[in-house]
Design a protein around this motif. Structure first.
Motif, PDB file in Angstrom:
ATOM      1  N   MET A   1     -14.189  82.323   7.870  1.00 59.81           N
ATOM      2  CA  MET A   1     -14.493  83.266   8.920  1.00 59.81           C
ATOM      3  C   MET A   1     -15.249  82.534  10.021  1.00 59.81           C
ATOM      4  SD  MET A   1     -16.152  87.051   8.597  1.00 59.81           S
ATOM      5  CE  MET A   1     -14.825  87.673   7.626  1.00 59.81           C
ATOM      6  N   SER A   2     -15.113  82.966  11.231  1.00 60.34           N
ATOM      7  CA  SER A   2     -15.770  82.298  12.351  1.00 60.34           C
ATOM      8  C   SER A   2     -17.217  82.787  12.500  1.00 60.34           C
ATOM      9  CB  SER A   2     -14.971  82.569  13.632  1.00 60.34           C
ATOM     10  OG  SER A   2     -14.949  83.950  13.916  1.00 60.34           O
ATOM     11  N   THR A   3     -17.860  82.351  13.553  1.00 61.52           N
ATOM     12  CA  THR A   3     -19.248  82.701  13.840  1.00 61.52           C
ATOM     13  C   THR A   3     -19.396  84.215  13.979  1.00 61.52           C
ATOM     14  OG1 THR A   3     -19.473  80.607  15.008  1.00 61.52           O
ATOM     15  CG2 THR A   3     -21.124  82.295  15.478  1.00 61.52           C
ATOM     16  N   PRO A   4     -20.471  84.770  13.402  1.00 60.12           N
ATOM     17  CA  PRO A   4     -20.676  86.215  13.527  1.00 60.12           C
ATOM     18  C   PRO A   4     -20.721  86.652  14.995  1.00 60.12           C
ATOM     19  CG  PRO A   4     -22.255  85.267  11.981  1.00 60.12           C
ATOM     20  CD  PRO A   4     -21.528  84.129  12.634  1.00 60.12           C
ATOM     21  N   ARG A   5     -20.079  87.781  15.260  1.00 59.89           N
ATOM     22  CA  ARG A   5     -20.125  88.340  16.614  1.00 59.89           C
ATOM     23  C   ARG A   5     -21.443  89.051  16.861  1.00 59.89           C
ATOM     24  NH1 ARG A   5     -13.913  90.541  17.097  1.00 59.89           N
ATOM     25  NH2 ARG A   5     -13.065  88.562  17.850  1.00 59.89           N
ATOM     26  N   VAL A   6     -22.043  89.552  15.805  1.00 64.40           N
ATOM     27  CA  VAL A   6     -23.372  90.157  15.852  1.00 64.40           C
ATOM     28  C   VAL A   6     -24.150  89.534  14.700  1.00 64.40           C
ATOM     29  CG1 VAL A   6     -24.704  92.291  15.655  1.00 64.40           C
ATOM     30  CG2 VAL A   6     -22.449  92.347  16.761  1.00 64.40           C
TER      31      VAL A   6
ATOM     32  N   ALA B   1     -10.695  96.183  -1.223  1.00 67.17           N
ATOM     33  CA  ALA B   1     -11.188  94.913  -0.687  1.00 67.17           C
ATOM     34  C   ALA B   1     -10.146  93.808  -0.846  1.00 67.17           C
ATOM     35  CB  ALA B   1     -12.490  94.519  -1.388  1.00 67.17           C
ATOM     36  N   HIS B   2      -9.481  93.783  -1.992  1.00 64.28           N
ATOM     37  CA  HIS B   2      -8.437  92.786  -2.222  1.00 64.28           C
ATOM     38  C   HIS B   2      -7.279  92.971  -1.238  1.00 64.28           C
ATOM     39  CE1 HIS B   2      -5.480  90.253  -4.129  1.00 64.28           C
ATOM     40  NE2 HIS B   2      -4.689  91.303  -4.294  1.00 64.28           N
ATOM     41  N   LEU B   3      -6.814  94.197  -1.108  1.00 62.17           N
ATOM     42  CA  LEU B   3      -5.703  94.452  -0.191  1.00 62.17           C
ATOM     43  C   LEU B   3      -6.046  94.095   1.245  1.00 62.17           C
ATOM     44  CD1 LEU B   3      -4.537  97.879  -1.654  1.00 62.17           C
ATOM     45  CD2 LEU B   3      -3.277  95.707  -1.779  1.00 62.17           C
ATOM     46  N   ARG B   4      -7.291  94.281   1.617  1.00 64.93           N
ATOM     47  CA  ARG B   4      -7.737  93.975   2.975  1.00 64.93           C
ATOM     48  C   ARG B   4      -8.175  92.524   3.135  1.00 64.93           C
ATOM     49  NH1 ARG B   4      -9.131  97.417   6.745  1.00 64.93           N
ATOM     50  NH2 ARG B   4      -8.855  95.483   7.887  1.00 64.93           N
ATOM     51  N   GLY B   5      -8.195  91.766   2.048  1.00 66.17           N
ATOM     52  CA  GLY B   5      -8.625  90.372   2.136  1.00 66.17           C
ATOM     53  C   GLY B   5     -10.083  90.234   2.528  1.00 66.17           C
ATOM     54  N   CYS B   6     -10.910  91.161   2.085  1.00 66.74           N
ATOM     55  CA  CYS B   6     -12.323  91.180   2.466  1.00 66.74           C
ATOM     56  C   CYS B   6     -13.162  90.525   1.380  1.00 66.74           C
ATOM     57  CB  CYS B   6     -12.779  92.615   2.731  1.00 66.74           C
ATOM     58  SG  CYS B   6     -14.457  92.689   3.394  1.00 66.74           S
ATOM     59  N   GLU B   7     -13.389  89.238   1.538  1.00 61.19           N
ATOM     60  CA  GLU B   7     -14.135  88.471   0.547  1.00 61.19           C
ATOM     61  C   GLU B   7     -15.573  88.955   0.416  1.00 61.19           C
ATOM     62  OE1 GLU B   7     -12.772  86.320  -1.547  1.00 61.19           O
ATOM     63  OE2 GLU B   7     -10.834  86.709  -0.612  1.00 61.19           O
ATOM     64  N   TYR B   8     -16.149  89.424   1.515  1.00 60.93           N
ATOM     65  CA  TYR B   8     -17.518  89.937   1.458  1.00 60.93           C
ATOM     66  C   TYR B   8     -17.602  91.097   0.466  1.00 60.93           C
ATOM     67  CZ  TYR B   8     -22.186  91.264   2.941  1.00 60.93           C
ATOM     68  OH  TYR B   8     -23.535  91.516   2.953  1.00 60.93           O
TER      69      TYR B   8
ATOM     70  N   ALA C   1     -14.136  97.220   5.560  1.00 59.73           N
ATOM     71  CA  ALA C   1     -13.472  95.910   5.643  1.00 59.73           C
ATOM     72  C   ALA C   1     -13.131  95.586   7.093  1.00 59.73           C
ATOM     73  CB  ALA C   1     -12.219  95.891   4.773  1.00 59.73           C
ATOM     74  N   THR C   2     -12.701  96.573   7.838  1.00 63.83           N
ATOM     75  CA  THR C   2     -12.405  96.382   9.265  1.00 63.83           C
ATOM     76  C   THR C   2     -13.669  95.986  10.013  1.00 63.83           C
ATOM     77  OG1 THR C   2     -10.574  97.956   9.214  1.00 63.83           O
ATOM     78  CG2 THR C   2     -11.576  97.528  11.365  1.00 63.83           C
ATOM     79  N   THR C   3     -14.762  96.677   9.742  1.00 59.93           N
ATOM     80  CA  THR C   3     -16.034  96.380  10.401  1.00 59.93           C
ATOM     81  C   THR C   3     -16.510  94.969  10.065  1.00 59.93           C
ATOM     82  OG1 THR C   3     -16.634  98.721  10.374  1.00 59.93           O
ATOM     83  CG2 THR C   3     -18.439  97.145  10.625  1.00 59.93           C
ATOM     84  N   ILE C   4     -16.471  94.628   8.793  1.00 58.32           N
ATOM     85  CA  ILE C   4     -16.900  93.291   8.360  1.00 58.32           C
ATOM     86  C   ILE C   4     -16.068  92.211   9.038  1.00 58.32           C
ATOM     87  CG2 ILE C   4     -16.947  91.721   6.367  1.00 58.32           C
ATOM     88  CD1 ILE C   4     -17.713  94.271   4.684  1.00 58.32           C
ATOM     89  N   GLY C   5     -14.764  92.399   9.059  1.00 58.24           N
ATOM     90  CA  GLY C   5     -13.884  91.413   9.681  1.00 58.24           C
ATOM     91  C   GLY C   5     -14.074  91.321  11.182  1.00 58.24           C
ATOM     92  N   THR C   6     -14.168  92.453  11.854  1.00 59.90           N
ATOM     93  CA  THR C   6     -14.293  92.465  13.311  1.00 59.90           C
ATOM     94  C   THR C   6     -15.623  91.878  13.777  1.00 59.90           C
ATOM     95  OG1 THR C   6     -12.846  94.392  13.455  1.00 59.90           O
ATOM     96  CG2 THR C   6     -14.252  93.943  15.364  1.00 59.90           C
TER      97      THR C   6
END
Length: 177
Positions: free
Chosen positions: A1-6, A76-83, A164-169
């Motif tokens: 994942m890249s640098t946090p946006r917030v 989480a798995h379906l969304r690929g959200c490792e967090y 998951a969307t929030t974490i990724g975005t």
């Protein structure tokens, strides 16, 4: 994942109430700084409202803790959200999900589950991938769940899909345990 946006907030950005909540939630999750809470805490009152809403689904939801964790891990798995997977692997273990069960959750509803668990996993899969639950799955779901619990399941899936969307975005970095 890249640098946090917030970036995760500290006392100054969070304010004393949210800072105290973040500290307590971090310790409860086994990390010094749970980035999800320290980031979302920057939204002030919205954060506290979200915590209340989230808490009504997990850990104080309509489904058993094990079923709740099963559904969250699948989403989480379906969304690929490792967090989310990091946290819910640990929380799932506390709720009775063994490493073997965890792997089967990732495999999905056809990985040797009983009818109830397979139906919950199928509903989660369909809602995340198709944005709906087909009539056959809904009928199977209602054999196992009351109307109230079926509504709660749909809201639980939506909550963790949205999270998951929030974490990724926001590019929230994974926590260190």
């Amino acid at each position: 994942m890249s640098t946090p946006r917030v970036s995760p907030g500290h006392l100054r950005e969070l304010g004393p109430i949210n800072w105290a909540i973040v500290r307590a939630m971090s310790l409860a999750t086994g990390t010094d700084n749970a980035h999800i809470f320290a980031t979302l805490g920057r939204s002030k009152g919205l954060f506290r409202g979200w915590l209340h809403y989230s808490g009504r689904m997990m850990p104080f939801g309509e489904l058993s803790r094990r079923e709740t964790e099963t559904v969250i891990i699948r989403v989480a798995h379906l969304r690929g959200c490792e967090y989310e997977l990091d946290h819910h692997r640990r929380l799932g273990a506390k709720a009775g999900i063994t490493p073997e069960m965890y792997e089967r959750i990732l495999e999905g509803p056809d990985a040797g589950w009983g009818d109830r668990e397979a139906t919950l996993l199928r509903a989660a899969t369909e809602l995340v991938t198709d944005r709906d639950i087909c009539d056959d799955t809904w009928s199977a779901l209602r054999r196992h769940l009351s109307e109230r619990k079926a509504i709660a399941l749909v809201m639980l899936i939506g909550q963790y899909d949205g999270l998951a969307t929030t974490i990724g975005t926001l590019r929230i970095e994974r926590d260190e345990f």
